[in-house]
Motif scaffolding. Structure first.
Motif, PDB file in Angstrom:
ATOM      1  N   ARG A   1       0.834  -1.202   0.000  1.00  0.00           N
ATOM      2  CA  ARG A   1       0.000   0.000   0.000  1.00  0.00           C
ATOM      3  C   ARG A   1       0.871   1.255   0.000  1.00  0.00           C
ATOM      4  O   ARG A   1       0.576   2.239  -0.689  1.00  0.00           O
ATOM      5  CB  ARG A   1      -0.926   0.006   1.213  1.00  0.00           C
ATOM      6  CG  ARG A   1      -1.844   1.236   1.259  1.00  0.00           C
ATOM      7  CD  ARG A   1      -2.689   1.256   2.519  1.00  0.00           C
ATOM      8  NE  ARG A   1      -3.721   0.215   2.492  1.00  0.00           N
ATOM      9  CZ  ARG A   1      -3.740  -0.853   3.276  1.00  0.00           C
ATOM     10  NH1 ARG A   1      -2.762  -1.045   4.159  1.00  0.00           N
ATOM     11  NH2 ARG A   1      -4.709  -1.735   3.181  1.00  0.00           N
TER      12      ARG A   1
ATOM     13  N   GLU B   1      -0.261  -0.547  -9.477  1.00  0.00           N
ATOM     14  CA  GLU B   1      -1.458  -0.196 -10.249  1.00  0.00           C
ATOM     15  C   GLU B   1      -1.573  -1.068 -11.497  1.00  0.00           C
ATOM     16  O   GLU B   1      -2.678  -1.512 -11.856  1.00  0.00           O
ATOM     17  CB  GLU B   1      -1.398   1.277 -10.635  1.00  0.00           C
ATOM     18  CG  GLU B   1      -2.647   1.795 -11.310  1.00  0.00           C
ATOM     19  CD  GLU B   1      -2.591   3.289 -11.591  1.00  0.00           C
ATOM     20  OE1 GLU B   1      -3.522   3.805 -12.235  1.00  0.00           O
ATOM     21  OE2 GLU B   1      -1.613   3.933 -11.158  1.00  0.00           O
TER      22      GLU B   1
ATOM     23  N   ASN C   1      -3.250  -4.403 -10.941  1.00  0.00           N
ATOM     24  CA  ASN C   1      -4.670  -4.331 -10.570  1.00  0.00           C
ATOM     25  C   ASN C   1      -4.955  -4.867  -9.172  1.00  0.00           C
ATOM     26  O   ASN C   1      -6.097  -5.211  -8.849  1.00  0.00           O
ATOM     27  CB  ASN C   1      -5.558  -5.062 -11.596  1.00  0.00           C
ATOM     28  CG  ASN C   1      -5.605  -4.343 -12.918  1.00  0.00           C
ATOM     29  OD1 ASN C   1      -5.743  -3.128 -12.971  1.00  0.00           O
ATOM     30  ND2 ASN C   1      -5.462  -5.091 -14.008  1.00  0.00           N
ATOM     31  N   ILE C   2      -3.919  -4.944  -8.334  1.00  0.00           N
ATOM     32  CA  ILE C   2      -4.101  -5.326  -6.937  1.00  0.00           C
ATOM     33  C   ILE C   2      -4.471  -4.090  -6.131  1.00  0.00           C
ATOM     34  O   ILE C   2      -3.761  -3.081  -6.172  1.00  0.00           O
ATOM     35  CB  ILE C   2      -2.824  -5.958  -6.352  1.00  0.00           C
ATOM     36  CG1 ILE C   2      -2.535  -7.308  -7.005  1.00  0.00           C
ATOM     37  CG2 ILE C   2      -2.934  -6.113  -4.832  1.00  0.00           C
ATOM     38  CD1 ILE C   2      -3.514  -8.403  -6.670  1.00  0.00           C
ATOM     39  N   ASN C   3      -5.595  -4.171  -5.409  1.00  0.00           N
ATOM     40  CA  ASN C   3      -6.008  -3.100  -4.506  1.00  0.00           C
ATOM     41  C   ASN C   3      -5.811  -3.576  -3.072  1.00  0.00           C
ATOM     42  O   ASN C   3      -6.526  -4.471  -2.615  1.00  0.00           O
ATOM     43  CB  ASN C   3      -7.476  -2.741  -4.741  1.00  0.00           C
ATOM     44  CG  ASN C   3      -7.958  -1.616  -3.837  1.00  0.00           C
ATOM     45  OD1 ASN C   3      -7.245  -1.169  -2.940  1.00  0.00           O
ATOM     46  ND2 ASN C   3      -9.170  -1.141  -4.069  1.00  0.00           N
ATOM     47  N   PRO C   4      -4.848  -3.011  -2.345  1.00  0.00           N
ATOM     48  CA  PRO C   4      -4.581  -3.486  -0.978  1.00  0.00           C
ATOM     49  C   PRO C   4      -5.795  -3.428  -0.058  1.00  0.00           C
ATOM     50  O   PRO C   4      -5.865  -4.189   0.917  1.00  0.00           O
ATOM     51  CB  PRO C   4      -3.474  -2.545  -0.488  1.00  0.00           C
ATOM     52  CG  PRO C   4      -2.831  -2.040  -1.729  1.00  0.00           C
ATOM     53  CD  PRO C   4      -3.925  -1.941  -2.753  1.00  0.00           C
ATOM     54  N   ASN C   5      -6.736  -2.566  -0.361  1.00  0.00           N
ATOM     55  CA  ASN C   5      -7.915  -2.429   0.501  1.00  0.00           C
ATOM     56  C   ASN C   5      -8.939  -3.546   0.294  1.00  0.00           C
ATOM     57  O   ASN C   5      -9.945  -3.599   1.006  1.00  0.00           O
ATOM     58  CB  ASN C   5      -8.579  -1.070   0.244  1.00  0.00           C
ATOM     59  CG  ASN C   5      -7.668   0.079   0.609  1.00  0.00           C
ATOM     60  OD1 ASN C   5      -6.933   0.022   1.587  1.00  0.00           O
ATOM     61  ND2 ASN C   5      -7.703   1.144  -0.191  1.00  0.00           N
ATOM     62  N   ASP C   6      -8.676  -4.438  -0.665  1.00  0.00           N
ATOM     63  CA  ASP C   6      -9.622  -5.518  -0.955  1.00  0.00           C
ATOM     64  C   ASP C   6      -9.408  -6.758  -0.089  1.00  0.00           C
ATOM     65  O   ASP C   6     -10.158  -7.726  -0.222  1.00  0.00           O
ATOM     66  CB  ASP C   6      -9.522  -5.932  -2.425  1.00  0.00           C
ATOM     67  CG  ASP C   6     -10.196  -4.954  -3.360  1.00  0.00           C
ATOM     68  OD1 ASP C   6     -11.026  -4.157  -2.882  1.00  0.00           O
ATOM     69  OD2 ASP C   6      -9.886  -4.982  -4.576  1.00  0.00           O
ATOM     70  N   TYR C   7      -8.410  -6.735   0.784  1.00  0.00           N
ATOM     71  CA  TYR C   7      -8.045  -7.954   1.504  1.00  0.00           C
ATOM     72  C   TYR C   7      -8.307  -7.818   2.995  1.00  0.00           C
ATOM     73  O   TYR C   7      -8.067  -6.767   3.587  1.00  0.00           O
ATOM     74  CB  TYR C   7      -6.579  -8.307   1.213  1.00  0.00           C
ATOM     75  CG  TYR C   7      -6.398  -8.546  -0.266  1.00  0.00           C
ATOM     76  CD1 TYR C   7      -6.739  -9.768  -0.828  1.00  0.00           C
ATOM     77  CD2 TYR C   7      -5.990  -7.514  -1.110  1.00  0.00           C
ATOM     78  CE1 TYR C   7      -6.640  -9.973  -2.206  1.00  0.00           C
ATOM     79  CE2 TYR C   7      -5.895  -7.705  -2.480  1.00  0.00           C
ATOM     80  CZ  TYR C   7      -6.220  -8.944  -3.021  1.00  0.00           C
ATOM     81  OH  TYR C   7      -6.151  -9.135  -4.382  1.00  0.00           O
TER      82      TYR C   7
ATOM     83  N   HIS D   1      -9.542 -12.203  -0.329  1.00  0.00           N
ATOM     84  CA  HIS D   1     -10.217 -11.082  -0.997  1.00  0.00           C
ATOM     85  C   HIS D   1     -11.643 -10.975  -0.452  1.00  0.00           C
ATOM     86  O   HIS D   1     -12.281 -11.974  -0.140  1.00  0.00           O
ATOM     87  CB  HIS D   1     -10.242 -11.331  -2.504  1.00  0.00           C
ATOM     88  CG  HIS D   1     -10.579 -10.130  -3.319  1.00  0.00           C
ATOM     89  ND1 HIS D   1     -11.886  -9.674  -3.436  1.00  0.00           N
ATOM     90  CD2 HIS D   1      -9.807  -9.293  -4.054  1.00  0.00           C
ATOM     91  CE1 HIS D   1     -11.890  -8.612  -4.222  1.00  0.00           C
ATOM     92  NE2 HIS D   1     -10.651  -8.347  -4.607  1.00  0.00           N
TER      93      HIS D   1
END
Length: 357
Positions: free
Chosen positions: A92, A172, A175-181, A342
């Motif tokens: 992040r 980016e 396409n990994i969003n750290p807030n999705d885990y 996820h």
């Protein structure tokens, strides 16, 4: 159900994962397993196969551990250990890089060995804590120098497949969003469907965990796998019936059959929430090791096992199942500290019960 048979496994679910590798002589399973988890996530989301740098996350996490240790005046743990959310916190803030950009290996070394690294870091921190006023240099700069000497200097920009990236722009790109885990656990000393800080030694960063009943933890795990989502796993591997050699992890009802249970099917214990809590509170279940669940199997009796990717290498006399552990549901229920997954596979009811969504 037939017992005393040699195991025969049939694949139920086998999610895409990168090759099994070795963490070497390091205590950084948390980064190896979480990086493997993210590699599978990248393949699931975008179809791209990327070998991520485990040591890039380690390089950025050590200074934060050191700060925590110094500010608590040495009254906490400073070690190689960590948890999956430390990798999420790292990416992040600092992004991701491929392994060929930052391997963490210097001087033509082919294997990781952090014994000298940890010793040098501890020496600096303990000297500063013992007498901060007499410490002649800046301890934070000394930590950075040690990390640079052993792992390499930080990466600010690099080229990947002909395109220039920073670590954050590469994150980016994946396409990994750290807030999705989200990290999930199951203990009865706090209310279910609430978040709390799990007080285990490696949780230096005070990460929060969603607490759910044990049956729900199993359901979330199985639902995620059946919908194509792999799972990050933190568990205890100190049991005699966890064997890298045989590639098996089980909880036989009769502890005297522990050796035989690694080779042949034995009746397993019935795992309850109360037994799980008891084993946690008496330290029989500790946060020893993190791995990556990539699938489901069943034995000839139809009993489900988890296919768990380890980071102790493969193709060795001491490593069975090509570096994977086939873990029974009983072992998972008793010895899991937590999982990370996820958010998408979590059902609507669970979302409505919590405040983190």
């Amino acid at each position: 159900m037939c017992f005393s048979q040699h195991y025969e496994f049939e694949t139920v679910i086998d999610l895409e994962a990168t090759d099994v590798i070795s963490q070497g002589k390091t205590g950084t399973c948390w980064s190896f397993s979480a990086s493997s988890f993210l590699e599978s996530e990248i393949m699931r989301i975008s179809g791209k196969k990327i070998d991520l740098s485990e040591m890039y996350n380690v390089r950025h996490t050590y200074p934060k551990k050191a700060w925590n240790y110094v500010m608590r005046q040495g009254k906490t743990q400073f070690s190689e250990g960590g948890l999956a959310h430390d990798v999420i916190n790292s990416i992040r803030e600092f992004g991701l890089v491929p392994n060929d950009v930052y391997s963490g290996l210097k001087n033509e070394n082919e294997n990781h060995n952090h014994s000298e690294l940890v010793s040098e870091l501890n020496k600096v921190l303990d000297e500063y804590i013992a007498d901060s006023k007499d410490y002649k240099t800046d301890w934070k700069e000394d930590i950075e120098t040690i990390l640079n000497n052993h792992l390499g200097e930080n990466v600010s920009a690099f080229n990947y497949e002909g395109i220039n990236y920073t670590p954050l722009s590469f994150l980016e790109f994946t396409n990994i969003n750290p807030n999705d885990y989200i990290s999930i656990t199951s203990f009865n000393h706090v209310p279910y469907h609430s978040e709390f800080i799990l007080n285990i030694p490696d949780n230096f960063s005070n990460g929060k965990f969603l607490n759910v009943p044990l049956d729900e933890l199993v359901s979330i795990t199985n639902t995620a796998l059946k919908n194509g989502f792999s799972i990050e796993l933190d568990c205890d591997v100190s049991e005699k019936t966890f064997s890298s050699k045989y590639g098996i992890a089980v909880i036989p009802e009769n502890e005297l059959e522990s050796t035989e249970a690694l080779k042949t099917i034995m009746k397993e214990k019935s795992i309850t929430q109360e037994l799980r809590q008891q084993e946690f509170e008496n330290y029989n279940t500790t946060d020893d090791h993190l791995m990556h669940i990539t699938g489901l199997l069943k034995d000839q009796n139809g009993v489900l096992f988890y296919k768990v990717k380890n980071s102790w290498g493969k193709n060795s006399e001491r490593v069975g199942n090509d570096g994977y552990i086939y873990m029974s549901e009983a072992y998972f229920k008793l010895k899991t500290i937590s999982i990370m997954v996820h958010k998408d596979p979590l059902n609507y009811i669970l979302y409505k019960k919590t405040s983190w969504n």
